[in-house]
Design an enzyme around this catalytic site. Sequence first.
Site, PDB file in Angstrom:
ATOM      1  N   ASP A 171      -4.369  -2.152   4.805  1.00 26.81           N
ATOM      2  CA  ASP A 171      -4.706  -1.831   5.983  1.00 26.81           C
ATOM      3  C   ASP A 171      -6.328  -1.891   6.741  1.00 26.81           C
ATOM      4  O   ASP A 171      -7.119  -1.747   7.705  1.00 26.81           O
ATOM      5  CB  ASP A 171      -4.042  -0.678   6.413  1.00 26.81           C
ATOM      6  CG  ASP A 171      -4.676   0.174   5.601  1.00 26.81           C
ATOM      7  OD1 ASP A 171      -5.471  -0.338   5.059  1.00 26.81           O
ATOM      8  OD2 ASP A 171      -4.073   1.424   5.255  1.00 26.81           O
TER       9      ASP A 171
ATOM     10  N   ASP B 128      -8.598  -5.226   2.161  1.00 26.28           N
ATOM     11  CA  ASP B 128      -7.735  -5.421   1.356  1.00 26.28           C
ATOM     12  C   ASP B 128      -7.677  -7.265   2.538  1.00 26.28           C
ATOM     13  O   ASP B 128      -7.003  -8.349   1.698  1.00 26.28           O
ATOM     14  CB  ASP B 128      -7.102  -4.989   2.626  1.00 26.28           C
ATOM     15  CG  ASP B 128      -6.152  -3.414   1.832  1.00 26.28           C
ATOM     16  OD1 ASP B 128      -6.143  -3.459   0.447  1.00 26.28           O
ATOM     17  OD2 ASP B 128      -5.542  -2.826   2.893  1.00 26.28           O
TER      18      ASP B 128
ATOM     19  N   ASP C 169       0.807  -1.425   0.096  1.00 24.92           N
ATOM     20  CA  ASP C 169      -0.019   0.023  -0.115  1.00 24.92           C
ATOM     21  C   ASP C 169       0.791   1.533  -0.133  1.00 24.92           C
ATOM     22  O   ASP C 169       1.869   1.266   0.233  1.00 24.92           O
ATOM     23  CB  ASP C 169      -0.550  -0.332   1.853  1.00 24.92           C
ATOM     24  CG  ASP C 169      -2.204  -0.601   0.847  1.00 24.92           C
ATOM     25  OD1 ASP C 169      -2.547  -0.801  -0.226  1.00 24.92           O
ATOM     26  OD2 ASP C 169      -2.864  -0.555   1.924  1.00 24.92           O
TER      27      ASP C 169
END
Length: 959
Positions: free
Chosen positions: A697, A701, A395
């Site tokens: 997070d 996801d 990310d």
Amino acid sequence: LRVAVLVSKAALQFLQGLSLWNEYVVPEEVKAAGFQICADELGSIVEGHDSKKLIIHGGVDGIAEKLTTSKTDGLSTDEDSIKRRQDIYGINKFTESEVRSFWVFVWEALQDTTLIILAVCAFVSLVVGMAMEGWPKGAHDGLGIVASILLVVFVTATSDYRQSLQFKDLDKEKKKIQVQVTRNGFRQRLSIYDLLPGDVVHLAIGDQVPADGLFISGFSLLINESSLTGESEPVDVNGDNPFLLSGTKVQDGSCKMLVTTVGMRTQWGKLMATLSEGGDDETPLQVKLNGVATIIGQIGLFFAVITFIVLSQGLFSKKYHEGLLLSWSGDEALELLEHFAIAVTIVVVAVPEGLPLAVTLSLAFAMKKMMNDKALVRHLAACETMGSATTICSDKTGTLTTNHMTVVKACICGNIKEVNGPQNASKLCSELPETVVKTLLESIFNNTGGEVVINQDGKYQILGTPTEAALLEFALALGGDFKAKRDETKIVKVEPFNSTKKRMSVILELPGGGCRAHCKGASEIVLAACDKFIDETGGVHPLDKTTADKLNGIIDSFAGEALRTLCLAYREMEEGFSIAEHIPLQGYTCIGIVGIKDPVRPGVRESVATCRAAGIMVRMVTGDNINTAKAIARECGILTEDGIAIEGPEFREKSLDELLKLVPKLQVMARSSPLDKHTLVKHLRTTFNDVVAVTGDGTNDAPALHEADIGLAMGIAGTEVAKESADVIILDDNFSTIVTVAKWGRSVYINIQKFVQFQLTVNVVALLVNFSSACFTGNAPLTAVQLLWVNMIMDTLGALALATEPPNNDLMKREPVGRTGKFITNVMWRNILGVSFYQFFVMWYLQMQGKDFFGLEGSDTDVVLNTIIFNSFVFCQVFNEISSREMEKINVLKGMTRNYVFMAVLTSTVIFQFIMVQFLGEFANTTPLTLHQWLASVLLGLAGMPIAAALKLIPVGSS
């Protein structure tokens, strides 16, 4: 008829309800503590979803009153009332499974089949020996074997026991969850263990419901109860269905809940009581090594049977020729028993039970150390898999960047202004028309998942995600008052932000009647929903192509400066709009665009370079604008000249052939949906055979984290759902920590390879020495007790010494093993065969020429020679252990003195060997040696080190 039955049933239930109401009596101790309802009654309401009982008790308001709490201010925190509450309702902890005692591990270690056979041999040896030679002389052999068995058992049990305690600690660490709670009117973070009935808890997407409770207020709340009910369909929780159960997850929306039941009284607690926490499954490497151990064990068994036949055939043929096959003297029985014990011990030495032990020790050691390095490993196998990782899909926000966001630029009414500071913000405010500032503040303060509260020190505190906090901080700098602005209007509908829609919307009921919708989110998506804009005078005009292009150009210029861009917009709602409908996606008026700075974390560029040197490809997958993503990827060193950056929608359209060409060069994916991330990971794993680590997070996801070989969740920004799907939790949300995890993973893999190399060498030599000696001389130089001691050195102590070697930076300068790498490499075979040949040559030479070499004469020459052979063999292993510290490098002494475990194992091995030879002769079948003989044994072992070093110069290829 059916209607009549249902009506009568309903009437009966109603009457039962009335009788229940009449029957419920508040227990005296609950009254005395100042409450009006007991824990069991609360439990039955929520767990049974009993709406009738809830109504009888006055609904959520009535329950709050009976729990002497406030729905707005929460509990009061004076110690006395908290103590009373705990005494009546209990604490929010589950009963933990008992820690298994040390003796349970001792008992389990004693279950080993080969040890049981040896124990039987020891017993028979004791009985026959004492009958023949009396006490104590006749008991020496038997007691020697018993002592060796006990030593092996206690060392194994101690290791396993320490292991279990360590996992217990890690398990506690996993369960440390913080929640947002209002107490004394102040919003604060609290451990879930400190929650009590009456607490007001704030929940948002991805949170785990920490206790059983009732819904107070909230928007679009969907709860995933699959962990309790197994049903994957989310449940809509609202005022009509207000029941929230511990252990379930918030799938969408947000709410305030009133805690009613905690700990073992919750449904989750009762469920946990029926389950015992399962241990970790065996890791892939353990499974692989168990297979290796089985094959070696079978080879050992074959050699053991042959050795027993060869050793015993002389005795049997002698008895046969004498015609005394059926009459055996005690000495002969003891001799046969000794042959059998040697055969069994060969099996004990051959079965490398240290292999799985080494894996567990190494992984446990790595887990403990990684905890200090801010990485919490949830699944053992992840430690090991991370060492083979070839790709990291990371990310951007919070992992590569600091997640400390501030609004630094804004384009409002067509003018771009720097706003990074209170003076600039107030200057901007004075330049804007009053109506525009009013609309802007209304949008920011109402269309937010964050909150501005006053903390215990009387200061403003902003709660919420870093993006929300940045916007709220900007609005406060413009002179806005959060509470006053919120009180002006009433929020009637909220559609929270998620990574699929990439926007958040609310509908406000205006004081003068009518409704207004506010929307904020990804700039190009929200701007595309606008057909009007506000000019510098505050007037609203249709959004023509020229202005739209200008605004898109501003978005691109902000993104080019590595700023996250958000667009804010509003629309007046028509008369007939129903709250049940979705908030419209068109017809908005653009208020402005803000640029948020999220600086790159220090050390990320170096970490990415380290990954590249280690053969690990780093890819950035983000929901942000492509220009922002590219700018930050360049700053981090992820996007190179020949790399490709692509947007999620474009990636989705690609055919399989196009993906085959695209994916190897793909370095940045922007505006990606969770499904795009999942698809990318799947392709990397299946089509390209990569070992993929993924960071995440958010709740969305979870699929990608699950699909990846190693899921890495963020400890600070990560939701509970993401953490549950992950294998490793990065406690400080830092990309550099991920590189540390990869380094530890490689260290685990290589440490186990070192240990396997060391152990297989001992196996080969011990087998060959006893087998060849039995075949050619009719006796075995290494006795059962001696072989058990060697087994101890190479299994448990060897595992301890080699499996706990800390990682060094050189580990990140070699290519990753990947999915198809061989575990026992050519390099290892070269070292094993070379060193085994030298050791076998030394043992064989001592057996054939030892008496002449040492000038041994007299009646005890055989015992002395066998002691020298045993001593030399052990010292060969001691120095081979040092040589095994490096498989390819000549310098094996570097950093050795800093590894205290290694030094302690070596020292204790040498000291115990000295005691065994000099003082335990009766038990170990040894005799004290002279200084000259000791020196010769040590030098023969030491000579193995230069030979091992010379072997490393032979090129064999890396595979």
